[in-house]
Design a protein around this motif. Structure first.
Motif, PDB file in Angstrom:
ATOM      1  N   ALA A 112     -53.763  15.835 -10.380  1.00  0.00           N
ATOM      2  CA  ALA A 112     -54.520  16.077  -9.147  1.00  0.00           C
ATOM      3  C   ALA A 112     -54.164  17.440  -8.559  1.00  0.00           C
ATOM      4  O   ALA A 112     -55.014  18.118  -7.968  1.00  0.00           O
ATOM      5  CB  ALA A 112     -54.232  14.972  -8.135  1.00  0.00           C
ATOM      6  N   ALA A 113     -52.924  17.846  -8.719  1.00  0.00           N
ATOM      7  CA  ALA A 113     -52.469  19.206  -8.362  1.00  0.00           C
ATOM      8  C   ALA A 113     -52.826  19.604  -6.940  1.00  0.00           C
ATOM      9  O   ALA A 113     -53.336  20.703  -6.690  1.00  0.00           O
ATOM     10  CB  ALA A 113     -53.027  20.212  -9.362  1.00  0.00           C
ATOM     11  N   PHE A 114     -52.549  18.716  -6.007  1.00  0.00           N
ATOM     12  CA  PHE A 114     -52.789  19.072  -4.610  1.00  0.00           C
ATOM     13  C   PHE A 114     -51.731  20.062  -4.143  1.00  0.00           C
ATOM     14  O   PHE A 114     -50.544  19.936  -4.466  1.00  0.00           O
ATOM     15  CB  PHE A 114     -52.757  17.829  -3.716  1.00  0.00           C
ATOM     16  CG  PHE A 114     -54.023  17.020  -3.779  1.00  0.00           C
ATOM     17  CD1 PHE A 114     -55.152  17.449  -3.095  1.00  0.00           C
ATOM     18  CD2 PHE A 114     -54.100  15.851  -4.523  1.00  0.00           C
ATOM     19  CE1 PHE A 114     -56.339  16.727  -3.147  1.00  0.00           C
ATOM     20  CE2 PHE A 114     -55.273  15.122  -4.582  1.00  0.00           C
ATOM     21  CZ  PHE A 114     -56.396  15.553  -3.898  1.00  0.00           C
ATOM     22  N   SER A 115     -52.207  21.060  -3.368  1.00  0.00           N
ATOM     23  CA  SER A 115     -51.265  22.011  -2.764  1.00  0.00           C
ATOM     24  C   SER A 115     -50.887  21.520  -1.377  1.00  0.00           C
ATOM     25  O   SER A 115     -51.486  20.572  -0.843  1.00  0.00           O
ATOM     26  CB  SER A 115     -51.899  23.402  -2.694  1.00  0.00           C
ATOM     27  OG  SER A 115     -53.094  23.353  -1.916  1.00  0.00           O
ATOM     28  N   ASP A 116     -49.911  22.168  -0.788  1.00  0.00           N
ATOM     29  CA  ASP A 116     -49.403  21.737   0.514  1.00  0.00           C
ATOM     30  C   ASP A 116     -50.513  21.765   1.563  1.00  0.00           C
ATOM     31  O   ASP A 116     -51.145  22.806   1.804  1.00  0.00           O
ATOM     32  CB  ASP A 116     -48.244  22.658   0.921  1.00  0.00           C
ATOM     33  CG  ASP A 116     -47.503  22.131   2.140  1.00  0.00           C
ATOM     34  OD1 ASP A 116     -47.631  20.925   2.434  1.00  0.00           O
ATOM     35  OD2 ASP A 116     -46.805  22.928   2.799  1.00  0.00           O
ATOM     36  N   GLY A 117     -50.801  20.619   2.188  1.00  0.00           N
ATOM     37  CA  GLY A 117     -51.801  20.525   3.254  1.00  0.00           C
ATOM     38  C   GLY A 117     -53.231  20.640   2.784  1.00  0.00           C
ATOM     39  O   GLY A 117     -54.151  20.803   3.613  1.00  0.00           O
ATOM     40  N   GLU A 118     -53.490  20.495   1.482  1.00  0.00           N
ATOM     41  CA  GLU A 118     -54.835  20.756   0.956  1.00  0.00           C
ATOM     42  C   GLU A 118     -55.867  19.776   1.482  1.00  0.00           C
ATOM     43  O   GLU A 118     -56.988  20.164   1.833  1.00  0.00           O
ATOM     44  CB  GLU A 118     -54.811  20.716  -0.579  1.00  0.00           C
ATOM     45  CG  GLU A 118     -56.181  21.021  -1.189  1.00  0.00           C
ATOM     46  CD  GLU A 118     -56.158  21.004  -2.709  1.00  0.00           C
ATOM     47  OE1 GLU A 118     -57.251  20.975  -3.296  1.00  0.00           O
ATOM     48  OE2 GLU A 118     -55.047  21.014  -3.288  1.00  0.00           O
ATOM     49  N   ILE A 119     -55.552  18.508   1.548  1.00  0.00           N
ATOM     50  CA  ILE A 119     -56.540  17.513   2.003  1.00  0.00           C
ATOM     51  C   ILE A 119     -56.946  17.793   3.452  1.00  0.00           C
ATOM     52  O   ILE A 119     -58.135  17.766   3.807  1.00  0.00           O
ATOM     53  CB  ILE A 119     -55.982  16.088   1.849  1.00  0.00           C
ATOM     54  CG1 ILE A 119     -55.696  15.775   0.369  1.00  0.00           C
ATOM     55  CG2 ILE A 119     -56.946  15.055   2.424  1.00  0.00           C
ATOM     56  CD1 ILE A 119     -54.987  14.462   0.134  1.00  0.00           C
ATOM     57  N   GLU A 120     -55.944  18.103   4.282  1.00  0.00           N
ATOM     58  CA  GLU A 120     -56.217  18.357   5.693  1.00  0.00           C
ATOM     59  C   GLU A 120     -57.054  19.642   5.850  1.00  0.00           C
ATOM     60  O   GLU A 120     -57.992  19.703   6.670  1.00  0.00           O
ATOM     61  CB  GLU A 120     -54.904  18.477   6.472  1.00  0.00           C
ATOM     62  CG  GLU A 120     -54.104  17.176   6.567  1.00  0.00           C
ATOM     63  CD  GLU A 120     -53.392  16.801   5.270  1.00  0.00           C
ATOM     64  OE1 GLU A 120     -53.176  15.602   5.054  1.00  0.00           O
ATOM     65  OE2 GLU A 120     -53.080  17.721   4.460  1.00  0.00           O
ATOM     66  N   SER A 151     -62.262  13.045  -1.643  1.00  0.00           N
ATOM     67  CA  SER A 151     -62.395  11.688  -2.182  1.00  0.00           C
ATOM     68  C   SER A 151     -61.206  11.328  -3.079  1.00  0.00           C
ATOM     69  O   SER A 151     -60.640  10.246  -2.986  1.00  0.00           O
ATOM     70  CB  SER A 151     -63.700  11.587  -2.970  1.00  0.00           C
ATOM     71  OG  SER A 151     -63.823  10.314  -3.560  1.00  0.00           O
ATOM     72  N   GLU A 152     -60.814  12.269  -3.932  1.00  0.00           N
ATOM     73  CA  GLU A 152     -59.647  12.042  -4.795  1.00  0.00           C
ATOM     74  C   GLU A 152     -58.376  11.905  -3.956  1.00  0.00           C
ATOM     75  O   GLU A 152     -57.515  11.054  -4.216  1.00  0.00           O
ATOM     76  CB  GLU A 152     -59.516  13.205  -5.789  1.00  0.00           C
ATOM     77  CG  GLU A 152     -58.273  13.161  -6.679  1.00  0.00           C
ATOM     78  CD  GLU A 152     -58.279  12.017  -7.675  1.00  0.00           C
ATOM     79  OE1 GLU A 152     -57.289  11.895  -8.419  1.00  0.00           O
ATOM     80  OE2 GLU A 152     -59.259  11.222  -7.704  1.00  0.00           O
ATOM     81  N   GLY A 153     -58.267  12.747  -2.929  1.00  0.00           N
ATOM     82  CA  GLY A 153     -57.105  12.673  -2.052  1.00  0.00           C
ATOM     83  C   GLY A 153     -57.019  11.345  -1.325  1.00  0.00           C
ATOM     84  O   GLY A 153     -55.954  10.713  -1.262  1.00  0.00           O
ATOM     85  N   TYR A 154     -58.181  10.878  -0.770  1.00  0.00           N
ATOM     86  CA  TYR A 154     -58.195   9.602  -0.060  1.00  0.00           C
ATOM     87  C   TYR A 154     -57.807   8.445  -0.992  1.00  0.00           C
ATOM     88  O   TYR A 154     -57.102   7.517  -0.605  1.00  0.00           O
ATOM     89  CB  TYR A 154     -59.578   9.345   0.531  1.00  0.00           C
ATOM     90  CG  TYR A 154     -59.892  10.142   1.779  1.00  0.00           C
ATOM     91  CD1 TYR A 154     -58.916  10.903   2.413  1.00  0.00           C
ATOM     92  CD2 TYR A 154     -61.177  10.148   2.333  1.00  0.00           C
ATOM     93  CE1 TYR A 154     -59.192  11.648   3.547  1.00  0.00           C
ATOM     94  CE2 TYR A 154     -61.474  10.886   3.474  1.00  0.00           C
ATOM     95  CZ  TYR A 154     -60.470  11.638   4.074  1.00  0.00           C
ATOM     96  OH  TYR A 154     -60.749  12.368   5.198  1.00  0.00           O
ATOM     97  N   ARG A 155     -58.299   8.510  -2.240  1.00  0.00           N
ATOM     98  CA  ARG A 155     -57.957   7.445  -3.202  1.00  0.00           C
ATOM     99  C   ARG A 155     -56.449   7.372  -3.440  1.00  0.00           C
ATOM    100  O   ARG A 155     -55.851   6.287  -3.446  1.00  0.00           O
ATOM    101  CB  ARG A 155     -58.685   7.717  -4.523  1.00  0.00           C
ATOM    102  CG  ARG A 155     -58.482   6.621  -5.581  1.00  0.00           C
ATOM    103  CD  ARG A 155     -59.146   6.998  -6.896  1.00  0.00           C
ATOM    104  NE  ARG A 155     -58.435   8.065  -7.582  1.00  0.00           N
ATOM    105  CZ  ARG A 155     -57.330   7.882  -8.319  1.00  0.00           C
ATOM    106  NH1 ARG A 155     -56.789   6.684  -8.446  1.00  0.00           N
ATOM    107  NH2 ARG A 155     -56.756   8.913  -8.913  1.00  0.00           N
ATOM    108  N   ASN A 207     -49.850   8.905   4.323  1.00  0.00           N
ATOM    109  CA  ASN A 207     -50.793   9.340   5.348  1.00  0.00           C
ATOM    110  C   ASN A 207     -51.371  10.733   5.136  1.00  0.00           C
ATOM    111  O   ASN A 207     -52.398  11.067   5.727  1.00  0.00           O
ATOM    112  CB  ASN A 207     -50.129   9.297   6.733  1.00  0.00           C
ATOM    113  CG  ASN A 207     -49.682   7.890   7.090  1.00  0.00           C
ATOM    114  OD1 ASN A 207     -50.383   6.918   6.818  1.00  0.00           O
ATOM    115  ND2 ASN A 207     -48.484   7.776   7.674  1.00  0.00           N
ATOM    116  N   ASP A 208     -50.724  11.569   4.345  1.00  0.00           N
ATOM    117  CA  ASP A 208     -51.184  12.954   4.247  1.00  0.00           C
ATOM    118  C   ASP A 208     -50.778  13.564   2.911  1.00  0.00           C
ATOM    119  O   ASP A 208     -50.112  12.924   2.086  1.00  0.00           O
ATOM    120  CB  ASP A 208     -50.622  13.782   5.412  1.00  0.00           C
ATOM    121  CG  ASP A 208     -49.125  13.585   5.596  1.00  0.00           C
ATOM    122  OD1 ASP A 208     -48.441  13.313   4.584  1.00  0.00           O
ATOM    123  OD2 ASP A 208     -48.630  13.696   6.736  1.00  0.00           O
TER     124      ASP A 208
END
Length: 556
Positions: free
Chosen positions: A199-207, A304-308, A316-317
């Motif tokens: 998924a490779a999320f970066s810091d704070g990416e979803i927000e 959507s991927e982040g929420y899943r 929470n984040d």
């Protein structure tokens, strides 16, 4: 050495005191007179448990006090280690009150029962009638051989090494258990980690994506509003900025005729410049904002991927997901590191095991070197105490694993009626064949040998002569007499042959005191000793021959 014993309100004893000799102390008396009560009271001061049943008078307090001569360096070392007063005489006291509460003191300082027991082991070796079972115990047998082999220092070094080996073995097993548990979870944790890593999320990416999509979704409205404001400020029929410029110039022309107008002119000019700046930034911002459907789709997919993943892992984040990913990474790394740790611990364990085996081999060599001497000495003494056909043989066989004493399976093998030429197949473990009387004599023979090698504390024998008489009793007395040359002996006996060897002879008896029967004790003088031994020989009305025999026994 036990110098003095005071007993108050214990069993049938109202109050007695005994001054012991440094050598052989004999206690005699009729059956039931209370001889063993004295040993029982001494047991209290040595740390044995007690209850209300020991109180002579239920309303009173039981007190047993013993004064020992401090002649063993180990005693001084122990006292200092426990922060207790170290003096030439050590006073040990035990008190039991009417409620059953027990207190113990060493040199008037309160101590625990476990401390008292530990200390008493340095003071007294108490051998009671049924303690003969100890001689059949492998630990006792091991200690006996080690004593005459001079293994004390070597055994201490071995046991220190063996404790390290056991701790290392425990650590290895814990690592292996962790590895086994981790192996079962590794695949699942790896799946979770890979999913987060992919998924490779970066810091704070979803927000940030949520904020950006909100902006893009309102792009047309924002752009329209910004354009309307720019038009109003710059391009309307009467643009606000142009109008403000005209009035700014007019007010500036009056600034020199009135000082307040000058100040207001400055403020109006600043407003004009600020509006110009705002208008420029609004125009620039309007140019940068546009509705990007592709970008909105991209952001929606990431959100959507982040929420899943947030829902799946109950966080929470984005920071929670990244923290979980890092923890999974560390757990996987630890699992991989366990193999390295186990390998290193196995190498350490092998080094410690080898050190233990080397020390154990030296212990075995020393023990084997002493077996013949031990067997000859004990068998000779057994012949003296009325067991001419009894033989002890020491069997030392290697164990498959180390234990706290080394690698030897050491046993005393015994046969009470066997010719000296018989082979060892006729021998069986001592505890399985010897009777109570035989065990008593074996124990005395062994302790007499041990006493030559180590400084045993005061030796107390409670009817160790049970089941013997005649020449055997005479030889037991001779052994005790020899032992008492270097050790204090206190022995309760029914045998006149043993009583005659005493340096100090005490007689226990019952007497009527008021309406109660109490146990009393007295130190016999020479005449009383002769009378007592004569009665032990032939009953309450001894013959002239018994008196003559008693005199001869004491004289010898």
């Amino acid at each position: 050495m036990l110098r003095y014993l005071y007993i108050q309100n214990y069993a049938l004893i109202e109050k007695i005191s005994i001054d012991f000799s440094e050598r052989l102390n004999i206690i005699t008396g009729e059956t039931g007179a209370g001889k063993s009560i004295i040993v029982g009271a001494l047991g209290l001061v040595l740390g044995e448990r007690a209850d209300l049943s020991v109180l002579y008078t239920k309303a009173g307090k039981c007190v047993v006090e013993a004064i020992f001569k401090n002649s063993n360096p180990e005693i001084a070392t122990w006292l200092l280690a426990q922060e207790l007063d170290n003096s030439e005489e050590v006073v040990v006291r035990r008190e039991i009150n009417s409620s059953g509460k027990s207190r113990a003191f060493i040199n008037d300082t309160p101590v625990t029962l476990s401390q008292l027991k530990m200390f008493s082991s340095l003071l007294v070796d108490l051998h009671q009638q049924f303690d003969t079972l100890e001689v059949g115990d492998n630990d006792f047998q091991q200690r006996a051989i080690d004593a005459i082999a001079g293994n004390a220092s070597l055994l201490a070094n071995y046991q220190a090494a063996f404790r390290k080996y056991q701790l290392a073995l425990k650590d290895l097993r814990l690592l292996q258990e962790r590895q086994a548990a981790a192996a079962g979870e590794y695949d699942y944790k790896k799946f979770l980690f890979d999913e987060l890593e992919e998924a490779a999320f970066s810091d704070g990416e979803i927000e940030k994506a949520e904020a950006e999509i909100k902006l893009l979704s309102s792009a047309e409205q924002i752009k329209s509003t910004l354009g309307e404001i720019v038009f109003f400020l710059q391009e309307a029929e009467t643009p606000v900025i142009n109008q403000l410029k005209v009035y700014d110039n007019k007010l500036a022309g009056l600034a020199k005729v009135h000082e307040q107008i000058e100040e207001l002119s400055k403020r109006l000019h600043s407003t004009y410049l600020e509006l110009q700046d705002i208008s420029g930034e609004l125009e620039k911002l309007s140019g940068e904002i546009s509705h990007d459907a592709a970008r909105i789709d991209q952001l929606n997919n990431r959100i959507s991927e982040g929420y899943r993943l947030l829902k799946k892992h109950n966080v929470n984040d984005t920071a929670g997901l990244l923290h979980l990913r890092d923890n999974l990474s560390a757990a996987l790394e630890n699992t991989l590191n366990l193999e390295t740790q186990i390998s290193e611990k196995q190498k350490q364990l092998e080094t410690l095991r080898q050190a233990c085996y080397e020390l154990a081999e030296k212990l075995s060599t020393n023990r084997n070197a002493q077996t013949n001497k031990f067997e000859q000495h004990v068998n000779k003494l057994l012949a003296q105490v009325g067991m001419p056909n009894a033989r002890i043989v020491i069997s030392i066989q290697p164990l498959p694993q180390l234990n706290e004493f080394g690698r030897d399976d050491l046993q005393f093998l015994f046969n009470a009626n066997i010719p000296a030429t018989a082979n060892t197949e006729a021998f069986v473990p001592l505890r399985k064949v010897a009777s109570g009387g035989e065990l008593s004599r074996v124990m005395l023979s062994i302790k007499s040998l041990i006493a030559e090698s180590i400084a045993l504390p005061t030796l107390i024998f409670d009817e160790i002569d049970s089941g013997i008489s005649g020449e055997a009793a005479k030889q037991v007395g001779a052994i005790m007499r020899k032992l008492s040359a270097n050790h204090q002996i206190i022995s309760i006996t029914h045998q006149p042959q043993i009583a005659s060897k005493a340096d100090r002879h005490f007689y226990v008896f019952k007497e009527l005191k008021g309406e109660k029967i109490v146990t009393a004790i007295k130190l016999l003088n020479d005449k009383e000793r002769i009378d007592n031994i004569a009665m032990m020989l032939s009953g309450k009305s001894p013959s002239a021959a018994a008196f003559a025999n008693a005199k001869e026994m004491i004289g010898n």
